[in-house]
Design a protein around this motif. Structure first.
Motif, PDB file in Angstrom:
ATOM      1  N   GLU A 295       0.856  -1.195   0.000  1.00 14.03           N
ATOM      2  CA  GLU A 295       0.000   0.000   0.000  1.00 14.03           C
ATOM      3  C   GLU A 295       0.886   1.238   0.000  1.00 14.03           C
ATOM      4  O   GLU A 295       1.960   1.247   0.589  1.00 14.03           O
TER       5      GLU A 295
ATOM      6  N   TYR B 296      -0.373   4.804   0.292  1.00 12.24           N
ATOM      7  CA  TYR B 296      -1.092   6.066   0.466  1.00 12.24           C
ATOM      8  C   TYR B 296      -1.363   6.410   1.925  1.00 12.24           C
ATOM      9  O   TYR B 296      -1.448   7.579   2.280  1.00 12.24           O
ATOM     10  N   THR B 297      -1.519   5.411   2.829  1.00 12.58           N
ATOM     11  CA  THR B 297      -1.779   5.786   4.217  1.00 12.58           C
ATOM     12  C   THR B 297      -0.498   6.178   4.937  1.00 12.58           C
ATOM     13  O   THR B 297      -0.514   6.877   5.920  1.00 12.58           O
TER      14      THR B 297
ATOM     15  N   ASP C 107      -2.085   1.730  -4.877  1.00 12.97           N
ATOM     16  CA  ASP C 107      -2.458   3.072  -4.452  1.00 12.97           C
ATOM     17  C   ASP C 107      -3.889   3.057  -3.907  1.00 12.97           C
ATOM     18  O   ASP C 107      -4.549   2.027  -3.838  1.00 12.97           O
ATOM     19  N   ARG C 108      -4.366   4.228  -3.496  1.00  9.23           N
ATOM     20  CA  ARG C 108      -5.696   4.327  -2.897  1.00  9.23           C
ATOM     21  C   ARG C 108      -6.783   3.762  -3.813  1.00  9.23           C
ATOM     22  O   ARG C 108      -7.687   3.059  -3.376  1.00  9.23           O
TER      23      ARG C 108
ATOM     24  N   GLU D 136      -9.108   0.706  -2.519  1.00  5.40           N
ATOM     25  CA  GLU D 136     -10.478   1.066  -2.163  1.00  5.40           C
ATOM     26  C   GLU D 136     -11.483   0.770  -3.267  1.00  5.40           C
ATOM     27  O   GLU D 136     -12.669   0.592  -2.991  1.00  5.40           O
TER      28      GLU D 136
ATOM     29  N   THR E   5      -8.889   0.980   6.226  1.00 10.88           N
ATOM     30  CA  THR E   5      -8.948   0.318   4.919  1.00 10.88           C
ATOM     31  C   THR E   5      -8.462  -1.123   5.022  1.00 10.88           C
ATOM     32  O   THR E   5      -9.003  -2.023   4.387  1.00 10.88           O
TER      33      THR E   5
ATOM     34  N   GLU F 203      -4.091  12.162  -5.206  1.00 10.12           N
ATOM     35  CA  GLU F 203      -5.416  12.730  -4.995  1.00 10.12           C
ATOM     36  C   GLU F 203      -5.862  13.450  -6.267  1.00 10.12           C
ATOM     37  O   GLU F 203      -5.141  14.322  -6.766  1.00 10.12           O
TER      38      GLU F 203
END
Length: 280
Positions: A32, A34-35, A62-63, A67, A95, A174
């Motif tokens: 992961e 992004y966090t 990535d996010r 998700e 997540t 983003e």
């Protein structure tokens, strides 16, 4: 089998032996992105460093992937061993809990391998972990969005004499508002909140609320790159921490509650010396 493996906070060497054994037997390995970020994750050769250690390709998740396309990860885990690598500990972000729940509902065996996270590594400053209240997140303010829900949580913590860990915003991949309006995603450059920005926003909210929860003289501890070889830890007032150059991300901040003498002794090692202080 789906392995969710914590990587710790520093670099690729912080993975546990159990975690490394699990990764090396997996057919697919995702990380992961992004966090949080490992210290090496910001560099251009971050993934190649991981791939060299693990002996197999690493897919950047990535996010969007985690998700919106989690089915891809879960589908692979139904027929082979898959590792999902998480900076820090696997349950530092909701997540990852969602991924476990979805996997279990599909009948996939899920194994979690824990590691250090910011939630316990902050103990290095001497503030005792059981004297922390609710953790808060400080998001980047925009012209039209200035959320302040963290204010009441900090207030409750301080009323009880408890310390508050403030996790600072990370904006990675983003989509820009303009691109969303056009229906074609274009991503903003990565942004990582600094301690200076976090304190500016905290003080802005205090000024607007006017309830004297904290001020420029409130004692805090600032952390940068916690867990890495070049980590920085500084204790001081909000005013003075704004003057410190903490360097590269990631940063986090602790607002100090009521301290025990033993905590004070440890904090003294990290306090800004009076001869180095500038006037706020």
């Amino acid at each position: 089998m789906l392995y969710i493996v914590g990587l710790g906070l520093g670099d690729e060497r912080d993975i546990t032996l159990r975690g490394l054994e699990a990764v090396k037997q997996c057919h697919k390995v995702y990380i992961e992105a992004y966090t949080s970020l490992l210290s090496f994750g910001i560099s251009s050769d971050g993934l190649s460093t991981l791939e060299k250690l693990y002996g197999r390709p690493v897919i950047l998740a990535d996010r969007e992937m985690v998700e919106e396309k989690a089915d891809e990860i879960l589908s692979a885990a139904r027929v082979s061993d898959v590792a999902f690598l998480v900076v820090g500990d696997p349950f530092g972000a909701t997540t990852h809990t969602d991924l476990v729940v979805r996997g279990k509902k599909l009948g996939i065996e899920v194994k979690v391998i824990h590691n250090a996270s910011v939630m316990n590594a902050i103990g290095i400053c001497g503030l005792q972990l059981y004297r922390y209240g609710e953790t808060v997140s400080i998001p980047f303010f925009t012209e039209t969005w200035r959320p302040d829900s963290f204010y009441e949580k900090i207030q409750r913590n301080l009323d009880l004499g408890l310390h508050t860990l403030c996790l600072l915003d990370i904006r990675v991949k983003e989509p820009s508002l303009e691109s969303l309006c056009r229906g074609k995603k274009q991503y903003e450059p990565p942004r990582y909140m600094t301690i200076k920005t976090a304190i500016e926003q905290l003080l802005e909210v205090e000024q607007a609320k006017g309830e004297s929860v904290y001020n420029e003289d409130t004692e805090c501890v600032g952390f940068a790159r916690l867990g890495s070889e070049d980590q920085i830890i500084v204790a001081g007032t909000m005013c003075h921490l704004q003057l410190i150059d903490f360097g590269a991300p990631l940063h986090c901040l602790v607002i100090t509650g009521k301290t025990h003498p033993v905590e004070e002794e440890m904090l003294d090692f990290y306090r800004i010396r009076s001869e180095t202080l500038k006037t706020c």
